[in-house]
Design an enzyme around this catalytic site. Structure first.
Site, PDB file in Angstrom:
ATOM      1  N   HIS A   1       0.879  -1.178   0.000  1.00  0.00           N
ATOM      2  CA  HIS A   1       0.000   0.000   0.000  1.00  0.00           C
ATOM      3  C   HIS A   1       0.917   1.229   0.000  1.00  0.00           C
ATOM      4  O   HIS A   1       2.036   1.173   0.502  1.00  0.00           O
ATOM      5  CB  HIS A   1      -0.827  -0.064   1.288  1.00  0.00           C
ATOM      6  CG  HIS A   1      -1.886   0.970   1.438  1.00  0.00           C
ATOM      7  ND1 HIS A   1      -1.625   2.256   1.827  1.00  0.00           N
ATOM      8  CD2 HIS A   1      -3.236   0.892   1.290  1.00  0.00           C
ATOM      9  CE1 HIS A   1      -2.760   2.933   1.909  1.00  0.00           C
ATOM     10  NE2 HIS A   1      -3.750   2.126   1.582  1.00  0.00           N
TER      11      HIS A   1
ATOM     12  N   ASP B   1       3.459  -3.786   7.963  1.00  0.00           N
ATOM     13  CA  ASP B   1       2.174  -3.106   7.809  1.00  0.00           C
ATOM     14  C   ASP B   1       1.094  -4.151   8.098  1.00  0.00           C
ATOM     15  O   ASP B   1       0.836  -5.033   7.279  1.00  0.00           O
ATOM     16  CB  ASP B   1       2.081  -2.572   6.367  1.00  0.00           C
ATOM     17  CG  ASP B   1       0.689  -2.067   6.016  1.00  0.00           C
ATOM     18  OD1 ASP B   1      -0.252  -2.250   6.820  1.00  0.00           O
ATOM     19  OD2 ASP B   1       0.540  -1.508   4.905  1.00  0.00           O
TER      20      ASP B   1
ATOM     21  N   GLN C   1      -4.280  -5.067   7.346  1.00  0.00           N
ATOM     22  CA  GLN C   1      -5.324  -6.016   6.953  1.00  0.00           C
ATOM     23  C   GLN C   1      -5.268  -7.321   7.747  1.00  0.00           C
ATOM     24  O   GLN C   1      -6.025  -8.243   7.452  1.00  0.00           O
ATOM     25  CB  GLN C   1      -5.209  -6.335   5.450  1.00  0.00           C
ATOM     26  CG  GLN C   1      -5.414  -5.136   4.549  1.00  0.00           C
ATOM     27  CD  GLN C   1      -6.829  -4.553   4.642  1.00  0.00           C
ATOM     28  OE1 GLN C   1      -7.766  -5.212   5.082  1.00  0.00           O
ATOM     29  NE2 GLN C   1      -6.972  -3.303   4.219  1.00  0.00           N
TER      30      GLN C   1
ATOM     31  N   LYS D   1      -9.947  -0.888  10.888  1.00  0.00           N
ATOM     32  CA  LYS D   1      -9.968  -2.078  10.021  1.00  0.00           C
ATOM     33  C   LYS D   1     -10.379  -3.307  10.823  1.00  0.00           C
ATOM     34  O   LYS D   1     -10.405  -4.416  10.309  1.00  0.00           O
ATOM     35  CB  LYS D   1      -8.572  -2.343   9.432  1.00  0.00           C
ATOM     36  CG  LYS D   1      -7.919  -1.155   8.770  1.00  0.00           C
ATOM     37  CD  LYS D   1      -8.236  -1.065   7.320  1.00  0.00           C
ATOM     38  CE  LYS D   1      -7.328  -0.054   6.638  1.00  0.00           C
ATOM     39  NZ  LYS D   1      -7.841   0.376   5.350  1.00  0.00           N
TER      40      LYS D   1
ATOM     41  N   CYS E   1      -4.755   2.488  -3.595  1.00  0.00           N
ATOM     42  CA  CYS E   1      -3.513   2.992  -2.965  1.00  0.00           C
ATOM     43  C   CYS E   1      -2.366   2.018  -3.156  1.00  0.00           C
ATOM     44  O   CYS E   1      -1.532   1.845  -2.248  1.00  0.00           O
ATOM     45  CB  CYS E   1      -3.718   3.295  -1.482  1.00  0.00           C
ATOM     46  SG  CYS E   1      -5.003   4.485  -1.183  1.00  0.00           S
TER      47      CYS E   1
HETATM   48  N1  PMP Z   1      -1.774  -0.563   4.554  1.00  0.00           N
HETATM   49  C1  PMP Z   1      -2.740  -1.317   4.057  1.00  0.00           C
HETATM   50  C2  PMP Z   1      -2.406  -2.692   3.557  1.00  0.00           C
HETATM   51  C3  PMP Z   1      -4.051  -0.846   4.023  1.00  0.00           C
HETATM   52  O1  PMP Z   1      -5.024  -1.596   3.528  1.00  0.00           O
HETATM   53  C4  PMP Z   1      -4.326   0.457   4.521  1.00  0.00           C
HETATM   54  C5  PMP Z   1      -5.721   1.038   4.471  1.00  0.00           C
HETATM   55  N2  PMP Z   1      -6.332   0.931   3.226  1.00  0.00           N
HETATM   56  C6  PMP Z   1      -3.275   1.190   5.057  1.00  0.00           C
HETATM   57  C7  PMP Z   1      -2.019   0.659   5.044  1.00  0.00           C
HETATM   58  C8  PMP Z   1      -3.492   2.553   5.630  1.00  0.00           C
HETATM   59  O2  PMP Z   1      -4.252   2.459   6.799  1.00  0.00           O
HETATM   60  P1  PMP Z   1      -4.856   3.767   7.480  1.00  0.00           P
HETATM   61  O3  PMP Z   1      -5.606   4.483   6.402  1.00  0.00           O
HETATM   62  O4  PMP Z   1      -5.771   3.232   8.542  1.00  0.00           O
HETATM   63  O5  PMP Z   1      -3.731   4.550   8.014  1.00  0.00           O
END
Ligand code: PMP
Length: 420
Positions: free
Chosen positions: A138, A215, A218, A241, A378
């Site tokens: 991401h 990270d 998920q 999440k 993203c």
């Molecule tokens: N990493 C991953 C794999 C994600 O799916 C997301 C959220 N779409 C994020 C990072 C960012 O998370 P947040 O918007 O809660 O900071």
């Protein structure tokens, strides 16, 4: 009755947790909504999950009975608020199998990863050093490292995936070398559902003394996470999440980093001594929590952890897998539909419909009340690797049902007919 809907434990078995998707579902007020006059089918859980009544009530109760200045006031309410905040830290620690003194509250994964990229990047990276990320990342676990490399004159290397969407571990192994200082990987891909073998990556990185940053956005909503077993240095999660509030998360820092790392932000609550001549920072997680914290976010996060502990998670995983399998099998029957990603993985399914843009597909689904994600999610480097500008994604939570999968598949068939 679908077998996956049966409660997983025999009624009356002492102390056993049960799992019944309908009973879980009934705890989420938002899931009773209608959209465009149709019952909401919420399949955008990888973007954000819905919140159960227990989480909603925990925040309202905190605001009504324990709201006060955390770690500041000497008065009783300040102490009550601090107790609430710190017990949420303990809950988050138990979720990750860590000790509370290694749990830093953040705004979420993006905030946590930017903190690490700033502080650890400045600590470890010099001219010509290397950071390894993967094609699955991401932007939150890609751009902070790219920018850190630019700042420090370091090199960003991107480990590839295989054609089936797994991380190419051999390629990553070959990429890690004596110049590698940091390996930053996602635990679960938000696009393909790929589960990355973090422990193996940790042992590869340890071979060259590199730090590992994960990270975890998920993961904890679907999988058990044990940071000690994984052996990573940092692990970032977001409450929203996993059924908690937005704008709240935690960053696990392993014992070797929490007191050593320079804070990324300075201000109230993290200072030992402050003067123009000399300033020093406290040790422990508060060192990295400058400013008045998001107490209600932490309280809701703690309640979300309790919610996750209130049902049989192995049975929930089996239910999610059955829904994922049903989506993949159903899409396989639809002409021109194509599923991306590995055969096994977290319950996140990205797909395309030939000749139909992802946004058009999602718009047709939305008209039927079916909420899915469409776009690059993203993850532009991954989209480039897959050779698509955008995909449509259905992502599952334990409260989803087989009837909702049918609604999704009906909508995709309809889009196929509309755009034929
Ligand atoms: N990493 C991953 C794999 C994600 O799916 C997301 C959220 N779409 C994020 C990072 C960012 O998370 P947040 O918007 O809660 O900071």
């Amino acid at each position: 009755m679908n077998p996956a809907r049966k409660p997983s434990t025999a009624p009356g078995s002492p102390g056993a947790l049960a799992f019944d998707p309908e009973a879980i579902r009934a705890q989420f007020p938002m899931l009773g909504a209608t959209m465009h006059g149709k019952p909401l089918v919420y399949l955008d859980n990888a973007a954000t999950t819905q919140r159960p009544r227990a989480v909603i009530d925990s925040v309202v109760e905190h605001w009504s009975t324990t709201n006060g200045p955390v770690s500041r006031g000497v008065h009783a309410l300040g102490s009550l608020a601090t107790e609430k905040y710190e017990s949420a830290r303990t809950a988050a620690a138990s979720l990750l199998n860590a000790e509370p003194e290694f749990i830093v509250f953040t705004k979420g994964v993006t905030d946590g990863l930017n903190l690490v990229a700033r502080s650890l990047g400045d600590e470890l990276l010099g001219e010509g050093d290397e950071v390894v990320v993967t094609e699955l990342e991401h932007h939150s676990n890609f751009l902070p490292w790219r920018q850190a490399c630019l700042r420090r004159g370091a090199v960003l290397r991107v480990a590839p995936i295989t054609d089936s969407g797994e991380l190419d571990l051999d390629a990553l192994r070959a990429m890690v070398n004596g110049r590698t200082r940091i390996v930053a990987v996602t635990h679960v891909s938000n696009v393909l559902g790929t589960v990355v073998p973090v422990s193996e990556i940790v042992s590869i990185a340890r071979g060259v003394g590199a730090a590992v940053v994960v990270d975890g956005a998920q993961a904890p909503g679907h999988l058990p996470v044990d940071v000690q077993r994984l052996g990573c240095d940092f692990y970032a999660i977001s409450a929203h999440k996993m059924f908690g509030p937005a704008g709240a998360g935690v960053l696990y820092m392993s014992p070797r980093w929490v007191d050593r790392l320079e804070p990324a932000q300075y201000g109230g609550g993290m200072v030992e001594l402050a003067s123009a001549e000399e300033s020093t920072w406290i040790t422990g997680p508060h060192r990295h929590e400058a400013g008045t914290p998001n107490t209600e976010g932490a309280v809701g996060l703690g309640a979300a952890v309790a919610f996750l502990g209130s049902f049989d998670r192995a049975a929930a995983r089996a239910h999610e897998r059955s829904l994922r399998d049903a989506i993949v099998a159903g899409l396989g029957q639809i002409p021109k539909a194509r599923v991306y990603g590995p055969a096994e993985g977290a319950p996140i399914v990205s797909f395309g419909l030939e000749g139909v843009h992802a946004h058009d597909l999602a718009t047709v689904l939305d008209a039927e009340g079916v909420a899915v994600r469409a776009g690059h999610m993203c993850a532009q480097p991954l989209m480039r690797r897959l050779g698509v500008p955008a995909l449509t994604r259905a992502s599952i939570a334990p409260y989803n049902t087989h009837a909702e999968v049918e609604a999704l598949l009906d909508g995709v068939r309809r889009a196929g007919q509309i755009f034929a």
